[in-house]
Scaffold this motif. Structure first.
Motif, PDB file in Angstrom:
ATOM      1  N   ARG A 147       0.824  -1.217   0.000  1.00  0.00           N
ATOM      2  CA  ARG A 147       0.000   0.000   0.000  1.00  0.00           C
ATOM      3  C   ARG A 147       0.854   1.262   0.000  1.00  0.00           C
ATOM      4  NH1 ARG A 147      -4.087   1.917   4.678  1.00  0.00           N
ATOM      5  NH2 ARG A 147      -4.662   3.866   3.698  1.00  0.00           N
ATOM      6  N   ILE A 148       1.898   1.291   0.815  1.00  0.00           N
ATOM      7  CA  ILE A 148       2.719   2.503   0.912  1.00  0.00           C
ATOM      8  C   ILE A 148       3.478   2.763  -0.392  1.00  0.00           C
ATOM      9  CG2 ILE A 148       4.791   1.463   1.931  1.00  0.00           C
ATOM     10  CD1 ILE A 148       3.680   4.618   3.404  1.00  0.00           C
ATOM     11  N   LYS A 149       3.813   1.702  -1.120  1.00  0.00           N
ATOM     12  CA  LYS A 149       4.515   1.885  -2.395  1.00  0.00           C
ATOM     13  C   LYS A 149       3.604   2.513  -3.450  1.00  0.00           C
ATOM     14  CE  LYS A 149       6.048  -2.295  -3.147  1.00  0.00           C
ATOM     15  NZ  LYS A 149       6.768  -3.456  -3.668  1.00  0.00           N
ATOM     16  N   LYS A 150       2.286   2.256  -3.366  1.00  0.00           N
ATOM     17  CA  LYS A 150       1.361   2.689  -4.407  1.00  0.00           C
ATOM     18  C   LYS A 150       0.502   3.903  -4.037  1.00  0.00           C
ATOM     19  CE  LYS A 150       0.933  -2.058  -5.970  1.00  0.00           C
ATOM     20  NZ  LYS A 150       0.069  -3.233  -5.981  1.00  0.00           N
ATOM     21  N   ASP A 151       0.239   4.107  -2.754  1.00  0.00           N
ATOM     22  CA  ASP A 151      -0.738   5.091  -2.294  1.00  0.00           C
ATOM     23  C   ASP A 151      -0.066   6.428  -1.942  1.00  0.00           C
ATOM     24  OD1 ASP A 151      -2.697   6.570  -0.960  1.00  0.00           O
ATOM     25  OD2 ASP A 151      -3.525   4.818   0.068  1.00  0.00           O
ATOM     26  N   ILE A 152      -0.160   7.373  -2.847  1.00  0.00           N
ATOM     27  CA  ILE A 152       0.469   8.683  -2.648  1.00  0.00           C
ATOM     28  C   ILE A 152      -0.163   9.416  -1.459  1.00  0.00           C
ATOM     29  CG2 ILE A 152       0.786  10.971  -3.681  1.00  0.00           C
ATOM     30  CD1 ILE A 152       1.053   9.475  -6.389  1.00  0.00           C
ATOM     31  N   ASP A 153      -1.487   9.299  -1.302  1.00  0.00           N
ATOM     32  CA  ASP A 153      -2.150   9.962  -0.174  1.00  0.00           C
ATOM     33  C   ASP A 153      -1.637   9.440   1.163  1.00  0.00           C
ATOM     34  OD1 ASP A 153      -3.697  11.574  -1.822  1.00  0.00           O
ATOM     35  OD2 ASP A 153      -5.356  10.130  -1.891  1.00  0.00           O
ATOM     36  N   LEU A 154      -1.402   8.137   1.235  1.00  0.00           N
ATOM     37  CA  LEU A 154      -0.848   7.562   2.460  1.00  0.00           C
ATOM     38  C   LEU A 154       0.557   8.101   2.703  1.00  0.00           C
ATOM     39  CD1 LEU A 154      -0.893   5.612   4.863  1.00  0.00           C
ATOM     40  CD2 LEU A 154      -0.162   3.799   3.307  1.00  0.00           C
ATOM     41  N   ARG A 155       1.399   8.110   1.697  1.00  0.00           N
ATOM     42  CA  ARG A 155       2.770   8.630   1.869  1.00  0.00           C
ATOM     43  C   ARG A 155       2.760  10.096   2.272  1.00  0.00           C
ATOM     44  NH1 ARG A 155       3.900   5.723  -2.852  1.00  0.00           N
ATOM     45  NH2 ARG A 155       4.128   7.639  -4.041  1.00  0.00           N
ATOM     46  N   ASN A 156       1.791  10.858   1.784  1.00  0.00           N
ATOM     47  CA  ASN A 156       1.721  12.282   2.110  1.00  0.00           C
ATOM     48  C   ASN A 156       1.333  12.547   3.563  1.00  0.00           C
ATOM     49  OD1 ASN A 156       2.561  13.147  -0.397  1.00  0.00           O
ATOM     50  ND2 ASN A 156       0.485  13.353  -1.193  1.00  0.00           N
TER      51      ASN A 156
END
Length: 189
Positions: A147-156
């Protein structure tokens, strides 16, 4: 400065929390929990282990600033520690960051990304968890990592991302980075 450290199980959150205390003078923000104490844990160090009734009493006395449930247990932080002027560090689960920042908008979150996910899994296996909990944690590692590799909102949601290669070079880089952030925070005030 209130610093939350996030990342998958086995990525070094506890290790770096201890290193920030040792090397930069942070204090550990204690979490209150209703889960059972694990082998090697000591009450009132990183965690304060309480019963459901004791947590309810703290809530009734107005001492709780933030509370959440995770993996079937309740967790909470006191107002006294959460809103301290000291440099405080704690581990934060990525599922709670959005709500946590509503309570503590000045909180900074460091995400530790393992250079090798298999090392994080091995560290998790070495914890002596029950087979059921270990299985859940290993599944969570895979799910979260993808999820963290793909989800920009999560990384932000994270203020900073640092990579841990489980060596002295990584430690020096991460501690140096946090030291720089502390100086920047001090200059802003």
């Amino acid at each position: 400065m209130l610093l939350g450290i996030a990342g998958v199980t086995g990525t070094g959150k506890s290790y770096y929390k201890d290193k920030l205390v040792e090397r930069l003078g942070f204090e550990k923000l204690k979490i209150i929990t209703t889960r059972e104490m694990r082998k090697g844990e000591k009450n009132n160090e990183d965690k304060v282990f309480v019963s459901e009734d004791e947590l309810q009493n703290l809530r009734a006395e107005g001492q709780i600033a933030y509370e959440f449930e995770l993996l079937g247990y309740k967790y909470a932080y006191t107002k006294e520690e959460l809103f301290s002027d000291k440099n405080m560090v704690f581990e934060v689960h990525y599922d709670t960051i959005y709500e946590f920042k509503k309570v503590c908008p000045n909180m900074k979150v460091l995400y530790l990304f393992p250079q090798d996910i298999e090392i994080a899994k091995q560290k998790t296996r070495e914890r002596g968890l029950t087979p059921e909990v270990e299985k859940k944690r290993l599944l969570e590692i895979d799910e979260h990592y993808e999820r963290i590799k793909k989800d920009i909102d999560l990384r932000n949601m994270f203020d900073y991302i640092q990579y841990n290669n489980y060596d002295q070079k990584s430690e020096d880089k991460i501690i140096g980075f946090i030291q720089k952030v502390m100086l920047e925070e001090k200059d802003i005030k």
